[in-house]
Design an enzyme around this catalytic site. Structure first.
Site, PDB file in Angstrom:
ATOM      1  N   TYR A  99       6.496   4.454  84.456  1.00  0.00           N
ATOM      2  CA  TYR A  99       7.776   4.071  85.053  1.00  0.00           C
ATOM      3  C   TYR A  99       8.772   5.223  85.169  1.00  0.00           C
ATOM      4  CZ  TYR A  99       6.305  -0.798  84.530  1.00  0.00           C
ATOM      5  OH  TYR A  99       5.628  -1.971  84.635  1.00  0.00           O
ATOM      6  N   PRO A 112       9.382  -6.307  90.798  1.00  0.00           N
ATOM      7  CA  PRO A 112       8.875  -7.591  91.312  1.00  0.00           C
ATOM      8  C   PRO A 112       9.990  -8.612  91.485  1.00  0.00           C
ATOM      9  CG  PRO A 112       8.452  -7.425  88.965  1.00  0.00           C
ATOM     10  CD  PRO A 112       9.092  -6.120  89.375  1.00  0.00           C
ATOM     11  N   HIS A 356      11.116  -3.426  86.042  1.00  0.00           N
ATOM     12  CA  HIS A 356       9.963  -3.817  85.233  1.00  0.00           C
ATOM     13  C   HIS A 356       9.778  -3.007  83.959  1.00  0.00           C
ATOM     14  CE1 HIS A 356       6.487  -6.075  84.459  1.00  0.00           C
ATOM     15  NE2 HIS A 356       5.776  -5.858  85.535  1.00  0.00           N
ATOM     16  N   SER A 473      -1.823  -8.027  78.101  1.00  0.00           N
ATOM     17  CA  SER A 473      -0.825  -7.946  77.039  1.00  0.00           C
ATOM     18  C   SER A 473      -1.442  -7.431  75.747  1.00  0.00           C
ATOM     19  CB  SER A 473      -0.200  -9.322  76.793  1.00  0.00           C
ATOM     20  OG  SER A 473       0.672  -9.274  75.677  1.00  0.00           O
ATOM     21  N   SER A 582      -1.877  -9.239  89.147  1.00  0.00           N
ATOM     22  CA  SER A 582      -1.282  -9.757  87.917  1.00  0.00           C
ATOM     23  C   SER A 582      -1.298 -11.276  87.944  1.00  0.00           C
ATOM     24  CB  SER A 582       0.165  -9.270  87.773  1.00  0.00           C
ATOM     25  OG  SER A 582       0.742  -9.733  86.565  1.00  0.00           O
ATOM     26  N   GLN A 583      -1.801 -11.874  86.865  1.00  0.00           N
ATOM     27  CA  GLN A 583      -1.727 -13.325  86.732  1.00  0.00           C
ATOM     28  C   GLN A 583      -0.368 -13.689  86.143  1.00  0.00           C
ATOM     29  OE1 GLN A 583      -3.656 -17.205  84.460  1.00  0.00           O
ATOM     30  NE2 GLN A 583      -4.580 -15.206  84.128  1.00  0.00           N
TER      31      GLN A 583
END
Length: 659
Positions: A99, A112, A356, A473, A582-583
């Protein structure tokens, strides 16, 4: 001067955690350092898939890997030493490289959007009541965080483990400050016994809205009255003299840093920025007069009679939250450096635009869904907005003095932002054929199933596989964030290649021999098993991407940046992601909510997805003018892949093999 002002209210990332979290930090294990040889072996697998797609040899890459297994031992040892002293070694490398060092603009490339269920407002006051309740709901959630009264989260699966909660402390009150080479992430010190506020953006103008005074939360009525007054003031201000200050952070991060460096030469600007920095979050009120996106599509009925949002509505909502329609619409009525921007438009569209770097999606969704339920609980309660107490505090307009150089830098960023807005292409796929329950019936992980479906879709459309990103995660470790579950495995490539041998495999015509179907089933099960193994490795802290990132940075510091491992063209290609996925699972009672984002490379796709019991929502995205990608084609390929896989697994379940 501004550095001192900011420093009074913030801890930079890496500073000590709040005292209340020290016991939590100590109760969680440290993220492990993966074995060097295992990481490099896995890397070689993924590189081989890319090499196959490019028609290149893997030999030089294999030689570089074998050499680094020997000559990279000192790099691995240095990482182990760092891991022994750091709470979480990953964040020292991952956060800057993922980032803070990226110089691309935040809109589209990084931030997002989370779309809320569509509302129906009867007028401006109804819109502001809704906004006031959401603000109050988020503030109460923050208050619960500060009081440590929210429930500790546990991991999914049979073996429940405590999850790190530090992200909750950071998400409301984290600010990303642009700098020339690497942005700085500031975390606001807890102040629940003092004063707190949010920043309101209205007509491209910024206001301070108080949410806590001397430790007491401002009631919803007080928030509403401040919103009403700020909207009145912003509407009456002469538009020609309004400085669209949101333009100071919409472009390249180096330009944003230069712009703020110029602006902060003026003391009034430093005080105004400090006010924004100290905000819990930013609220953006958009009207409907100058919206240049497509009209909101109406609700439609699903086959089961339940009201659902059309794909067109989901797309229009997502695009507005991501870019605000560009600088000529609402795109500068924003503050992209803030972690959370709550956007509410007059026609009932609302949601978040998220910076994010502060937190992962699951943390933000938990927070937002709590606020949405708070709003639903109190939206019909007029007593929430009834008070006999006179308003003793007003919103405060923030003022800016803008030099010609700052204006030039803002205009340059505006042009970059509008190019991103025009290039951003978003689709939605509401797939109603089946969902999570059916996939479980086929004895496959739902997430693994979807990942393989996207591999098949990409292969059918383009004829090869690419590096694929799916966040995993690692919050079961102290200060854990994410690693990357890579779906483009050699096993996935074998399976999609077998599936593509027939022109119409989804129909499984009689001309397909028995061996082909059996082989496709066997290879699918093999690929699904590999996906499950890679997933387990990642959530256990043994993924390869964080490890490779650290090895690269440390090797550079030790003078090994030119090692063949890092100069090999396949290295760069393996660490860019033409398919970023991404879920994001939302609650069933919040119908119409979903998450979307832009592709992370110009020649790639983004694709968030939500696996529900009997349906799946996808949000694929791409850059409009890129010649490699075809967003409409990818959307259709996903749908076809899902149906092909259903046909395959139904035949497996029925033991139907063509003769």
């Amino acid at each position: 001067m501004v550095g001192r002002a900011i420093g009074r209210f913030f801890n930079s990332v890496g500073a000590e955690l709040p005292r209340e979290y020290k016991s939590i930090k100590k109760s969680l294990p440290k993220v492990p350092v993966p074995d060097l040889e295992k990481t490099l072996s896995r890397y070689l697998e993924y590189a081989s898939v890319i090499a196959t797609g490019q028609g290149k040899s893997i030999d030089e890459t294999r030689k570089a890997v074998e050499d680094f297994k020997i000559n990279g031992v000192d790099v691995q040892q240095k990482l182990k030493e760092i891991a022994a002293s750091d709470v979480n070694w990953v964040n020292r490398f991952w956060l800057p490289e993922m980032y803070l060092r990226i110089r691309l603009p935040l809109p589209v490339n990084s931030s997002p959007a989370y779309v809320f269920p569509k509302q129906t407002f009867q007028g401006e006051d109804d819109k502001l009541r809704y906004t006031a309740l959401l603000i109050r709901g988020l503030v109460e959630f923050k208050d619960a965080i500060d009081r440590k009264s929210i429930d500790r989260e546990l991991s999914t699966g049979a073996n429940k483990q405590n999850m790190c909660m530090v992200q909750y402390d950071r998400v409301l009150g984290c600010y990303r400050q642009p700098r020339a080479e690497q942005d700085v992430q500031h975390v606001r010190n807890k102040n629940n016994r003092g004063d707190e506020h949010v920043t309101l953006m209205s007509d491209n103008q910024a206001f301070l809205i108080r949410t806590r005074i001397k430790g007491d939360l401002v009631p919803a009525a007080g928030v509403l009255r401040q919103l009403q007054e700020a909207v009145r003031v912003s509407a009456n201000r002469t538009k020609e003299i309004v400085v669209p200050i949101g333009a100071a952070s919409v472009g390249d991060r180096a330009d944003a840093a230069a712009c703020w460096e110029e602006l902060l030469k003026v003391e009034d600007n430093a005080h105004s920025l400090s006010t924004v920095n100290q905000s819990l979050f930013v609220v953006c009120l958009d009207d409907g007069d100058n919206n240049n996106t497509i009209p909101s599509a109406p609700l439609e009925k699903r086959s089961d009679g339940v009201a659902s949002y059309s794909e067109e509505t989901l797309v229009e909502s997502g695009l507005h939250l991501l870019t605000g329609g560009g600088s000529r619409a609402h795109g500068l009525n924003r503050w992209y450096d803030a972690s959370i921007q709550l956007v509410v438009r007059s026609d009932g569209l609302s949601g978040l635009c998220i910076e994010h770097s502060a937190a992962e999606g699951i943390v933000i969704i938990q927070m937002v869904e709590t606020a949405l339920r708070y709003m639903r609980k109190h939206e019909g309660n007029n007593l929430m907005f009834t008070t006999s107490t006179p308003l003793s505090y007003n919103p405060r307009a923030l003022t800016w003095v803008v030099s010609e150089e700052a204006r030039r830098l803002m205009e340059k960023q505006r042009e970059d932002f509008d190019e991103l807005h025009s290039e951003m292409e978003l689709e939605a796929l509401i797939f109603d054929d089946f969902g999570k329950e059916a996939i479980k019936g086929w004895k496959v992980s739902p997430d693994g199933f979807i990942q393989l479906a996207m591999q098949l879709a990409h292969y059918r459309l383009h004829g090869y596989l690419v590096s694929t990103y799916e966040s995993a995660s690692i919050r079961r470790f102290a200060e854990g964030r994410v690693d990357n579950i890579r779906a483009a495995t050699p096993e996935a490539l074998q399976w999609v290649t077998a599936m593509a041998k027939s022109d119409e495999p989804k129909l499984w015509p009689s001309s397909v021999v028995s061996f082909d179907l059996e082989e496709c089933i066997r290879l699918f099960r093999k690929a699904a098993h590999k996906q499950a193994v890679v997933t387990a490795e990642n959530i256990s802290g043994l993924g390869i991407d964080n490890h490779l990132c650290a090895l690269s940075v440390i090797a550079s510091s030790l003078g090994k940046a030119e090692h063949p491992l890092f100069t090999d063209p396949l290295w760069a290609e393996a660490l860019r992601f033409p398919l970023s996925t991404s879920q994001v699972t939302t609650s069933l009672d919040l119908e119409g909510s979903y998450l979307c984002y832009g592709a992370v490379v110009r020649d790639g796709y983004g694709c968030a997805y939500n696996i529900m019991p009997n349906r799946i929502i996808f949000a694929p995205s791409a850059f409009r003018s890129n010649t490699r990608t075809s967003l409409a084609g990818f959307k259709n390929a996903i749908r076809d892949a899902l149906r092909e896989m259903k046909s395959l697994l139904d035949r497996e379940s029925s033991n139907i093999i063509p003769n």
